[in-house]
Design a protein around this motif. Structure first.
Motif, short mmCIF file in Angstrom:
data_model
loop_
_atom_site.label_atom_id
_atom_site.label_comp_id
_atom_site.label_asym_id
_atom_site.label_seq_id
_atom_site.Cartn_x
_atom_site.Cartn_y
_atom_site.Cartn_z
N TYR A 1 0.83 -1.21 0.00
CA TYR A 1 0.00 0.00 0.00
C TYR A 1 0.86 1.25 0.00
O TYR A 1 0.51 2.26 -0.61
N PHE B 1 0.74 4.11 -2.79
CA PHE B 1 0.56 5.51 -2.40
C PHE B 1 1.55 6.39 -3.16
O PHE B 1 1.18 7.44 -3.70
N VAL C 1 -4.77 6.78 15.65
CA VAL C 1 -3.88 5.61 15.62
C VAL C 1 -2.49 6.12 15.22
O VAL C 1 -2.29 6.56 14.10
N HIS D 1 0.57 9.48 11.56
CA HIS D 1 -0.47 8.49 11.87
C HIS D 1 0.00 7.10 11.44
O HIS D 1 0.97 6.97 10.69
N HIS E 1 -1.78 4.74 9.73
CA HIS E 1 -2.73 4.09 8.82
C HIS E 1 -2.09 3.01 7.95
O HIS E 1 -2.79 2.17 7.41
N PHE E 2 -0.77 3.08 7.78
CA PHE E 2 -0.12 2.08 6.95
C PHE E 2 0.66 1.09 7.80
O PHE E 2 1.51 0.36 7.28
N LEU F 1 -0.90 -1.03 10.17
CA LEU F 1 -1.86 -1.82 10.95
C LEU F 1 -1.47 -3.28 11.08
O LEU F 1 -1.93 -3.97 11.98
N THR F 2 -0.59 -3.78 10.20
CA THR F 2 -0.08 -5.14 10.42
C THR F 2 0.66 -5.20 11.76
O THR F 2 0.59 -6.21 12.46
N TYR G 1 -6.61 -4.55 7.25
CA TYR G 1 -6.18 -3.34 7.96
C TYR G 1 -7.36 -2.59 8.55
O TYR G 1 -7.26 -2.00 9.63
N SER H 1 -8.19 -4.40 11.65
CA SER H 1 -7.24 -4.09 12.73
C SER H 1 -7.51 -2.71 13.30
O SER H 1 -7.42 -2.49 14.51
N PHE H 2 -7.82 -1.76 12.43
CA PHE H 2 -8.10 -0.39 12.86
C PHE H 2 -9.24 -0.39 13.89
O PHE H 2 -9.17 0.26 14.93
N VAL I 1 -8.05 -1.93 17.16
CA VAL I 1 -7.24 -1.01 17.97
C VAL I 1 -8.15 -0.25 18.95
O VAL I 1 -7.78 0.01 20.09
N PHE I 2 -9.37 0.06 18.51
CA PHE I 2 -10.30 0.79 19.37
C PHE I 2 -11.16 -0.15 20.24
O PHE I 2 -12.10 0.28 20.87
N HIS J 1 -6.69 6.12 2.45
CA HIS J 1 -5.52 5.39 2.97
C HIS J 1 -5.75 3.89 3.07
O HIS J 1 -4.80 3.12 3.13
N PHE J 2 -7.01 3.46 3.13
CA PHE J 2 -7.28 2.03 3.23
C PHE J 2 -7.80 1.47 1.91
O PHE J 2 -8.37 0.39 1.87
N LEU K 1 -5.90 1.52 -1.10
CA LEU K 1 -4.83 1.58 -2.09
C LEU K 1 -4.78 0.36 -3.00
O LEU K 1 -4.21 0.43 -4.09
#
Lengths: 454, 454
Positions: free
Chosen positions: A172, A176, A383, A418, A420-421, A423-424, B172, B175-176, B179-180, B420-421, B423
């Motif tokens: 990703y 980008f 995040v 942040h 966002h990339f 999350l793994t 992802y 996972s996001f 995280v919350f 961002h998610f 891509l």
């Protein structure tokens, strides 16, 4: 949360700094000069002019305290700057601390991190100098993204040598950069002598930042239309990042605050320096007593376990030899998720200040860092990047000390981007699959044995 | 770019709207009432109280023009609101158009889209009502993310039924949400009757938004401590989103502008309505003549090819029957990347306004939409969500019409979120692998044949 607490502190566009701050004007000892990698004599402008435009070479060595931000750069800065400063009221509550915690958030930039603060002026000065194309390296991808965007703004071509393991693991990030028109190449590649020589020895090489830097520098040195751009370490990069701390200081002043402690994560050092140097200036010139703390991963503890010595910036020994804290240019740190902090060296300026005990440094393991990142995300809603999470953890540690001591200190930390990339990495943490890879003492010993003899 | 052009137009926190705007006060024809799915009689509050708190049920039906934003909600809104309005000067230059293009950017929210505007008040009213847990569905993941964050802020548990194909394709996003602290379940699941009955028929089912809604509604209806939360379509959701348009109108006024054309992407309709309704109010009450245009994907052309009729919101027919433009609740749109626009129906309010010719609608294919998204990204520096890119394309089309006609119109569009998610979608586009899946006329015919008989 009461209405009266300022949670978000903004500056007007007109309050954006018009100059960068250069700590070379105020630090008691300047770093020893960089050396030409072949002759080992002090490097002059001519050693750098094959890969950098003259304006950046000048910024590298100037001792002027203030450097004007060009109007064209300020115009683009304004699309996301001044960046917000937040009071972390929900995190304070979660920690039950008397400390006041503020954070400066650079993740609002279009590239998602502080890196755009320097990629914009770097692209601008290169464009002014008639350059058509920039070459660079990227590890985790934040720098490559920022330079791709800057090149798109100024109509420059952009080639990014991306460490092969990241190229495969972070498709990703690659996409980008491609959205912005960059040419992204897995490093080591067949396109450069440096790359070919690594592949000849190890066709399966997963690459490293040191190798990718060698490829990008070689690419730039060989083409007249092409320069090289670096995302951290160098003095001009650090200079550009000082907008962060200059803004933060103004923002705190708006709510009648001044920090007792300033905390930034530190890889090459530009994020840390960008936030911290304007406060170190206050220590040096106004007799303030701010503690400025660099946080690094215990897997790559450049400041806390490294040596202060002359070393190369890259694997193929193409860059100038620089005086810095280093783990040795051959050191390959364990594969932690904060890729942006996996660099063997640190900025000369940061290193000199650390040597002179004008800053502090602390190292933490990635599991404790991710625990604080999750705590921060659930309280504050953002995040964070794994790199920035090191600063969060440093702030959490200090805030909990305040709680123990019953002290209401004011803590400022830098949230550089942040996650966002990344999350793994969070997925691995939440699944209890993260290892606390410590740095290998033996491997540092070996790599320090290979420092250049000066 | 000249200094004199306002590129970023900000509002002070104190200028943030204190009330949401309710178009039910001003529209000439109110939608016909929703019906109980079993009795097919008009649904009363008691039909909704098993899954919604009374405050939201009241907001669903009120004809008050203004509804107060609770202070606790405003406090959290302030962490990212007022959201910026940008003048797209570099895009204008790229298009060489005399039109002025402005966009309202909701991607600055911590969840990355406009969805947080409604998840925050929904979590708040549920917390006030003593609810401990919320259940919801998510397709592309933006809504699930926003509700997870809102639940973390208010200390509620959150269970998200995520369409199985997205659950696998977008780890992802999952996972996001984790995280919350959210519990994310692939839908169809074994946890609900609706899920089990789908899996009994097709154990390999990849799920759909309609199925996931059925699972979440069933979950909420069966537990006293649990309510349901929906991210679009309903009147109270649309109401909460009007902060977008209210702010944008104030921001344009700061630079003495008023739009000729307002453009939003439209799936369930809450983003489109949030931006557009305050301007439709001006048309209805102040004799303005703004064209308000909904952009939808040609693969799921609810407004442009659907029927205005009573229909279910979900597959298992658990939701109230609502008057709306629909392609039929059994319609499964092609797998385009704008997952948030793949819904068979549209908000009752949006549908009624379209029926009454107070708004326009246009449909575009995903390749032309992505071409405009890339053009936008390279000019403006922001990688837009595929959903939002529909609005960008609509604006590009209008700006190019202005160029042809030599008209300097003022265009405002909604940039509802970042990409961002998303891509993988850009990767597919850049690799020429995107298909322009058209909606299947035959399949719509079939699914419209299954509308409930009223």
């Amino acid at each position: 949360m009461s209405k009266k607490e300022a949670v978000k502190i903004l500056l007007d566009e007109r309050e954006m700094p018009r100059q960068w701050y250069n700590i070379q004007a105020d630090m008691p000892n300047l770093p020893k000069p960089p050396l030409n990698p072949a002759t080992k004599q002090p490097a002059g402008p001519e050693d750098l002019s094959a890969i950098f435009p003259m304006e950046l070479i000048k910024q590298e060595v100037t001792t002027d305290r203030w450097v004007d931000i060009p109007e064209e750069v300020a115009d683009i800065y304004r699309t996301w700057r001044p960046a917000p400063l937040y009071r972390a009221v929900r995190l304070e509550k979660e920690l039950d601390t008397p400390a006041k915690i503020y954070y400066k958030y650079e993740g609002v930039s279009p590239s998602g991190s502080h890196k755009l603060n320097t990629s914009i002026p770097q692209a601008y000065y290169n464009k002014q100098a008639g350059i058509k194309r920039l070459a660079t390296e990227t590890g985790a991808g934040q720098w490559g993204t920022a330079l791709s965007q800057a090149c798109a703004f100024f109509g420059l071509e952009c080639t990014v040598y991306m460490v092969k393991i990241s190229f495969s693991q972070k498709p990703y990030r690659r996409s980008f950069m491609e959205v912005f028109g960059a040419n992204v190449i897995a490093s080591p590649s067949q396109y450069t002598e440096s790359g070919r020589s690594i592949l000849a020895k190890d066709p399966e090489s997963l690459g490293s930042l040191g190798i990718a830097i060698s490829e990008a520098v070689e690419d730039a040195a060989q083409r007249d239309d092409t320069n090289y751009a670096l995302g951290s370490v160098l003095n001009h990069v650090v200079l550009h990042q000082t907008v962060i701390g200059l803004e933060a200081r103004q923002q705190l002043a708006k709510v009648d605050e001044y920090p007792d402690i300033v905390i930034g994560c530190c890889g090459g050092g530009s994020n840390f320096a960008g936030l911290g140097f304007p406060f170190i200036k206050d220590n040096l010139t106004e007799n303030k007593k701010v503690r400025v703390i660099a946080i690094e991963p215990s897997a790559c503890p450049t400041l806390t376990k490294g040596t202060f010595a002359y070393d190369f910036g890259d694997t193929a020994q193409l860059t100038p030899i620089t005086m810095m804290y280093t783990l040795g240019h051959d050191f390959v740190p364990p594969g932690i998720h904060a890729g942006g902090l996996r660099y063997h060296g640190a900025s000369s300026l940061v290193s000199q200040l650390y040597q002179d005990k004008l800053i502090e440094a602390q190292a933490f393991g990635q599991n404790e860092v991710f625990a604080s990142a999750i705590r921060f995300a659930r309280s504050e809603g953002i995040v964070p990047a794994p790199e920035s999470s090191h600063a969060i953890h440093g702030a959490v540690v200090e805030a909990l000390r305040c709680k123990e001591a019953g002290e209401a200190k004011t803590i400022l930390f830098g949230l550089s981007g942040h996650g966002h990339f990344d999350l793994t990495a969070y997925d691995a943490y939440l699944g209890n699959k993260l290892e606390d890879a410590d740095y290998a003492e033996e491997s540092v010993k070996q790599s320090l044995a290979c420092l250049p003899k000066i």
